[in-house]
Design a protein around this motif. Structure first.
Motif, PDB file in Angstrom:
ATOM      1  N   MET A   1      36.150  46.452  36.013  1.00 19.02           N
ATOM      2  CA  MET A   1      35.766  47.720  36.270  1.00 19.02           C
ATOM      3  C   MET A   1      35.975  47.414  34.327  1.00 19.02           C
ATOM      4  O   MET A   1      36.795  47.347  33.377  1.00 19.02           O
ATOM      5  CB  MET A   1      37.969  48.182  36.123  1.00 19.02           C
ATOM      6  N   ASP A   2      35.185  48.514  34.135  1.00 21.10           N
ATOM      7  CA  ASP A   2      34.787  49.055  32.207  1.00 21.10           C
ATOM      8  C   ASP A   2      35.704  50.307  32.031  1.00 21.10           C
ATOM      9  O   ASP A   2      35.042  50.895  32.042  1.00 21.10           O
ATOM     10  CB  ASP A   2      32.966  49.339  32.740  1.00 21.10           C
ATOM     11  N   TRP A   3      36.371  49.994  30.684  1.00 21.09           N
ATOM     12  CA  TRP A   3      36.670  50.779  31.124  1.00 21.09           C
ATOM     13  C   TRP A   3      36.777  51.700  30.063  1.00 21.09           C
ATOM     14  O   TRP A   3      36.941  52.705  29.392  1.00 21.09           O
ATOM     15  CB  TRP A   3      38.537  50.355  30.289  1.00 21.09           C
ATOM     16  N   ASP A   4      35.464  51.084  29.186  1.00 24.83           N
ATOM     17  CA  ASP A   4      34.547  51.978  28.109  1.00 24.83           C
ATOM     18  C   ASP A   4      34.237  53.459  28.744  1.00 24.83           C
ATOM     19  O   ASP A   4      33.578  54.380  27.870  1.00 24.83           O
ATOM     20  CB  ASP A   4      33.444  51.021  27.605  1.00 24.83           C
ATOM     21  N   THR A   5      33.820  53.012  30.121  1.00 24.99           N
ATOM     22  CA  THR A   5      33.927  54.464  30.742  1.00 24.99           C
ATOM     23  C   THR A   5      34.312  55.488  30.855  1.00 24.99           C
ATOM     24  O   THR A   5      34.198  57.017  30.613  1.00 24.99           O
ATOM     25  CB  THR A   5      33.294  53.671  32.053  1.00 24.99           C
ATOM     26  N   TYR A   6      35.937  55.673  29.951  1.00 17.28           N
ATOM     27  CA  TYR A   6      36.502  56.195  30.529  1.00 17.28           C
ATOM     28  C   TYR A   6      37.077  56.271  29.212  1.00 17.28           C
ATOM     29  O   TYR A   6      37.753  55.280  28.723  1.00 17.28           O
ATOM     30  CB  TYR A   6      37.814  55.774  31.922  1.00 17.28           C
ATOM     31  N   ASP A   7      38.154  57.984  29.216  1.00 17.39           N
ATOM     32  CA  ASP A   7      38.792  58.330  27.770  1.00 17.39           C
ATOM     33  C   ASP A   7      40.072  58.637  28.077  1.00 17.39           C
ATOM     34  O   ASP A   7      40.897  58.840  27.600  1.00 17.39           O
ATOM     35  CB  ASP A   7      37.887  59.340  27.189  1.00 17.39           C
ATOM     36  N   ALA A   8      40.860  58.632  29.433  1.00 16.01           N
ATOM     37  CA  ALA A   8      41.907  59.315  29.795  1.00 16.01           C
ATOM     38  C   ALA A   8      41.850  58.638  30.872  1.00 16.01           C
ATOM     39  O   ALA A   8      41.188  57.855  31.940  1.00 16.01           O
ATOM     40  CB  ALA A   8      41.941  60.643  29.906  1.00 16.01           C
ATOM     41  N   ALA A   9      43.791  58.082  31.412  1.00 17.75           N
ATOM     42  CA  ALA A   9      43.904  57.532  32.632  1.00 17.75           C
ATOM     43  C   ALA A   9      45.018  58.495  32.657  1.00 17.75           C
ATOM     44  O   ALA A   9      45.674  58.893  32.397  1.00 17.75           O
ATOM     45  CB  ALA A   9      44.631  56.949  32.586  1.00 17.75           C
ATOM     46  N   LEU A  10      45.164  58.687  34.491  1.00 17.39           N
ATOM     47  CA  LEU A  10      46.282  59.693  34.347  1.00 17.39           C
ATOM     48  C   LEU A  10      46.633  58.960  36.391  1.00 17.39           C
ATOM     49  O   LEU A  10      45.940  59.345  37.376  1.00 17.39           O
ATOM     50  CB  LEU A  10      45.440  61.523  35.202  1.00 17.39           C
ATOM     51  N   VAL A 209      38.540  57.070  41.223  1.00 20.37           N
ATOM     52  CA  VAL A 209      39.939  57.429  41.910  1.00 20.37           C
ATOM     53  C   VAL A 209      40.885  55.886  42.860  1.00 20.37           C
ATOM     54  O   VAL A 209      39.462  55.860  43.434  1.00 20.37           O
ATOM     55  CB  VAL A 209      39.876  57.881  42.687  1.00 20.37           C
ATOM     56  N   VAL A 210      41.490  55.852  41.772  1.00 22.92           N
ATOM     57  CA  VAL A 210      42.198  54.424  42.058  1.00 22.92           C
ATOM     58  C   VAL A 210      43.362  54.167  42.869  1.00 22.92           C
ATOM     59  O   VAL A 210      44.154  55.139  42.719  1.00 22.92           O
ATOM     60  CB  VAL A 210      42.414  53.761  40.861  1.00 22.92           C
ATOM     61  N   GLU A 235      46.213  44.222  38.180  1.00 25.21           N
ATOM     62  CA  GLU A 235      44.514  43.961  38.780  1.00 25.21           C
ATOM     63  C   GLU A 235      43.345  44.228  38.047  1.00 25.21           C
ATOM     64  O   GLU A 235      42.405  43.867  38.127  1.00 25.21           O
ATOM     65  CB  GLU A 235      44.704  44.302  40.277  1.00 25.21           C
ATOM     66  N   LEU A 236      43.773  45.382  36.943  1.00 24.26           N
ATOM     67  CA  LEU A 236      42.793  46.310  36.577  1.00 24.26           C
ATOM     68  C   LEU A 236      42.880  46.188  35.168  1.00 24.26           C
ATOM     69  O   LEU A 236      42.269  47.091  34.323  1.00 24.26           O
ATOM     70  CB  LEU A 236      43.150  48.206  37.032  1.00 24.26           C
ATOM     71  N   VAL A 237      43.950  45.478  34.723  1.00 21.23           N
ATOM     72  CA  VAL A 237      44.222  44.838  33.186  1.00 21.23           C
ATOM     73  C   VAL A 237      43.642  44.364  32.690  1.00 21.23           C
ATOM     74  O   VAL A 237      42.974  43.126  33.146  1.00 21.23           O
ATOM     75  CB  VAL A 237      45.309  44.083  32.846  1.00 21.23           C
ATOM     76  N   GLY A 238      42.165  44.540  31.348  1.00 14.96           N
ATOM     77  CA  GLY A 238      41.149  43.216  30.232  1.00 14.96           C
ATOM     78  C   GLY A 238      40.052  43.321  31.642  1.00 14.96           C
ATOM     79  O   GLY A 238      39.217  43.942  32.147  1.00 14.96           O
ATOM     80  N   ASP A 239      39.905  41.726  32.509  1.00 12.99           N
ATOM     81  CA  ASP A 239      38.584  41.694  32.788  1.00 12.99           C
ATOM     82  C   ASP A 239      39.572  41.296  34.555  1.00 12.99           C
ATOM     83  O   ASP A 239      38.577  40.557  35.320  1.00 12.99           O
ATOM     84  CB  ASP A 239      38.074  39.875  32.496  1.00 12.99           C
ATOM     85  N   GLY A 240      40.861  42.077  34.669  1.00 13.35           N
ATOM     86  CA  GLY A 240      40.932  42.053  36.343  1.00 13.35           C
ATOM     87  C   GLY A 240      40.004  42.649  37.016  1.00 13.35           C
ATOM     88  O   GLY A 240      39.208  43.227  36.657  1.00 13.35           O
TER      89      GLY A 240
END
Length: 250
Positions: A1-10, A209-210, A235-240
């Motif tokens: 998951m590329d977190w650089d694509t997202y600015d907020a987590a709801l 949407v996760v 599973e979504l932490v770092g390179d998970g």
């Protein structure tokens, strides 16, 4: 998951950050088993499937209405001030809430370790985070779980009522949260374990949407609109990596 694509987590709360969905399930089961038995409606007993199909993720009174409709039982709405022994939609909802509050006070709650790991990761990245819950108990649950200080914004059932926001499966509460954080919906991720919540994320047009599978099932979460489904947020932490069930939205 590329977190650089997202600015907020709801984040939804119950079942995503804390195992309080299990307490809600117990409260609803106690409520409706007693209600159906008292009314002699035992041909179609309450089951765990009823929770996932009619109640999970919805505002409390909407959950009562949805379940009663599934059994063809008419009942007056009543008023939110109705006591827990009043035979109205609001009265039943308030009885369920009283049970939930008692269990929370007696037993407390610990957050999912994997969810805390993801929150730590997002804090390091300075990703904006918010809780979006249908429950009016969200602040109390966050406080009991030691998570209250982690969230700059909590949109719960009380806020939704004050702002006139439709409950899940409408995306209104999630869209409102993104607006309050100043983040476009396409740059925000929604985390949900309930079908109605996943539908809300899809309805709001969010970038991702996760689905968090705590018992609903991967296939059902995917059909409701989850782009990916995980069993645990670690599973979504770092390179998970997550079990991808659909292509992320462009």
């Amino acid at each position: 998951m590329d977190w650089d694509t997202y600015d907020a987590a709801l984040f939804d709360l119950d079942g995503v950050l804390t195992p309080t969905a299990e307490v809600h399930m117990r409260a609803w089961r106690e409520l409706f088993v007693d209600f159906l038995t008292t009314r002699g409606l035992t041909d179609a007993p309450y089951t765990e499937r009823d929770y996932f199909d009619h109640i999970d993720g919805k505002p409390r009174y909407d959950g009562v209405r949805s379940f009663l409709a599934s059994r063809g039982v008419p009942l007056a709405d009543g008023d939110p001030t109705d006591g827990p022994d009043v035979q109205t939609v609001c009265g039943l909802g308030n009885r369920k809430n009283a049970f939930f509050a008692a269990v929370l006070a007696d037993e407390g709650v610990l957050p999912y370790p994997g969810s805390v790991a993801l929150l730590d990761f997002l804090a390091e990245r300075r990703t904006a985070v918010a809780v979006v819950s249908s429950s009016r108990n969200a602040p109390a649950v966050l406080e009991a779980a030691g998570l209250a200080e982690r969230f700059e914004l909590v949109v719960d059932g009380t806020v939704a009522a004050q702002e006139g926001l439709a409950g899940k499966p409408s995306g209104a509460t999630y869209v409102y949260a993104a607006q309050q954080l100043g983040v476009p919906v396409e740059r925000a991720v929604v985390f949900e374990d309930a079908l109605s919540g996943v539908e809300a994320g899809r309805d709001g047009g969010f970038g991702l949407v996760v689905g968090v599978d705590r018992g609903v099932g991967v296939d059902r979460l995917t059909a409701a609109g989850a782009d990916i489904v995980v069993a645990d947020l670690a599973e979504l932490v770092g390179d998970g990596t997550a079990s991808s069930t659909a292509e992320p939205r462009p």
